[in-house]
Design a protein around this motif. Structure first.
Motif, PDB file in Angstrom:
ATOM      1  N   THR A  70       0.839  -1.194   0.000  1.00 58.77           N
ATOM      2  CA  THR A  70       0.000   0.000   0.000  1.00 58.77           C
ATOM      3  C   THR A  70       0.872   1.241   0.000  1.00 58.77           C
ATOM      4  OG1 THR A  70      -1.677  -1.183   1.245  1.00 58.77           O
ATOM      5  CG2 THR A  70      -1.857   1.206   1.212  1.00 58.77           C
ATOM      6  N   PHE A  71       1.924   1.215   0.820  1.00 62.13           N
ATOM      7  CA  PHE A  71       2.876   2.317   0.897  1.00 62.13           C
ATOM      8  C   PHE A  71       4.270   1.761   0.643  1.00 62.13           C
ATOM      9  CE2 PHE A  71      -0.703   3.646   3.562  1.00 62.13           C
ATOM     10  CZ  PHE A  71      -1.003   4.862   2.966  1.00 62.13           C
ATOM     11  N   GLU A  98       2.733  -0.317   6.454  1.00 63.35           N
ATOM     12  CA  GLU A  98       1.313  -0.156   6.161  1.00 63.35           C
ATOM     13  C   GLU A  98       0.778   1.250   6.421  1.00 63.35           C
ATOM     14  OE1 GLU A  98      -0.644  -2.346   4.574  1.00 63.35           O
ATOM     15  OE2 GLU A  98       1.215  -3.498   4.379  1.00 63.35           O
ATOM     16  N   ARG A  99       1.667   2.199   6.608  1.00 66.28           N
ATOM     17  CA  ARG A  99       1.234   3.584   6.746  1.00 66.28           C
ATOM     18  C   ARG A  99       2.277   4.508   6.131  1.00 66.28           C
ATOM     19  NH1 ARG A  99       1.099   3.558  13.278  1.00 66.28           N
ATOM     20  NH2 ARG A  99       2.533   1.852  13.389  1.00 66.28           N
ATOM     21  N   VAL A 100       1.915   5.761   6.003  1.00 65.17           N
ATOM     22  CA  VAL A 100       2.793   6.740   5.365  1.00 65.17           C
ATOM     23  C   VAL A 100       4.087   6.859   6.159  1.00 65.17           C
ATOM     24  CG1 VAL A 100       3.056   9.159   4.728  1.00 65.17           C
ATOM     25  CG2 VAL A 100       0.870   8.034   4.395  1.00 65.17           C
ATOM     26  N   SER A 101       5.206   6.849   5.434  1.00 66.82           N
ATOM     27  CA  SER A 101       6.519   7.008   6.060  1.00 66.82           C
ATOM     28  C   SER A 101       7.253   8.158   5.373  1.00 66.82           C
ATOM     29  CB  SER A 101       7.328   5.712   5.930  1.00 66.82           C
ATOM     30  OG  SER A 101       7.641   5.492   4.571  1.00 66.82           O
ATOM     31  N   THR A 141      -3.495   7.938  -3.244  1.00 68.08           N
ATOM     32  CA  THR A 141      -3.754   7.582  -1.842  1.00 68.08           C
ATOM     33  C   THR A 141      -2.982   8.515  -0.911  1.00 68.08           C
ATOM     34  OG1 THR A 141      -4.123   5.270  -2.403  1.00 68.08           O
ATOM     35  CG2 THR A 141      -3.590   5.740  -0.114  1.00 68.08           C
ATOM     36  N   CYS A 142      -1.715   8.755  -1.226  1.00 68.81           N
ATOM     37  CA  CYS A 142      -0.905   9.661  -0.403  1.00 68.81           C
ATOM     38  C   CYS A 142      -1.467  11.082  -0.441  1.00 68.81           C
ATOM     39  CB  CYS A 142       0.550   9.659  -0.870  1.00 68.81           C
ATOM     40  SG  CYS A 142       1.434   8.147  -0.470  1.00 68.81           S
ATOM     41  N   GLN A 162      -4.339  11.794   1.894  1.00 65.97           N
ATOM     42  CA  GLN A 162      -4.113  11.778   3.340  1.00 65.97           C
ATOM     43  C   GLN A 162      -4.249  13.214   3.860  1.00 65.97           C
ATOM     44  OE1 GLN A 162      -3.571   8.843   5.073  1.00 65.97           O
ATOM     45  NE2 GLN A 162      -3.986   7.967   3.055  1.00 65.97           N
TER      46      GLN A 162
END
Length: 165
Positions: free
Chosen positions: A24-25, A29-32, A67-68, A71
């Motif tokens: 996904t990223f 599994e989350r924005v880094s 997707t980013c 956010q």
């Protein structure tokens, strides 16, 4: 040059698309920070160059990018981002207008260095205040690290002075 750049962008987006096929990223599994950095690097490409037909083969990159952008943290900084509808074209005339004009070199001779040296000798020395006089009177301290070898340790790639003991 433009065609070479387009091919390079296609190659890089292909590598990124392959990675994002199962992710996904970019990391986890989350924005880094990796996602933030790459989105910012690709932002102007998506705004100016990557028209729909160009970006069509890179489904996973497009999904990740949008997707980013959706956010809340990205929206707070970037605002609403409009993706490119038509690729920007190079305009040689406009490019020439934005470049600074080159002036012909002047034929004047630079002033001679001898005159500058003479002027420096003629200038009177400033009087030193008490603090400056005290500092000037002190003997020069020698380097406190002079007794150490210039390079110590085994020299294992950690840089100067950071060898393993």
């Amino acid at each position: 040059a433009t065609e070479l750049a387009k091919e390079e962008v296609r190659r890089v987006l292909g590598v990124l698309d392959t990675h994002l096929r199962t992710q996904t990223f970019l990391v986890g599994e989350r924005v880094s920070l990796a996602d933030i950095t790459v989105v910012c690097a690709l932002l102007w490409l998506y705004k100016q160059v990557l028209e729909p037909s160009f970006r069509q083969p890179f489904v996973n990159v497009n999904r990740w990018f949008v997707t980013c952008l959706n956010q809340p943290q990205f929206k707070a900084v970037l605002g609403e981002v409009q993706l490119c509808e038509k690729m920007a074209q190079f305009d040689a005339k406009k490019f020439a207008e934005t470049q600074p004009r080159k002036e012909p070199p002047r034929k004047e001779k630079p002033p001679r260095e001898e005159k500058k040296k003479e002027e420096k000798k003629v200038a009177p020395e400033e009087e030193l205040d008490e603090c400056e006089q005290a500092l000037a009177a002190e003997p020069k301290a020698k380097d406190p690290f002079a007794h150490l070898p210039k390079r110590w340790g085994h020299g294992g790639g950690l840089g100067r002075g950071f060898g393993v003991i």
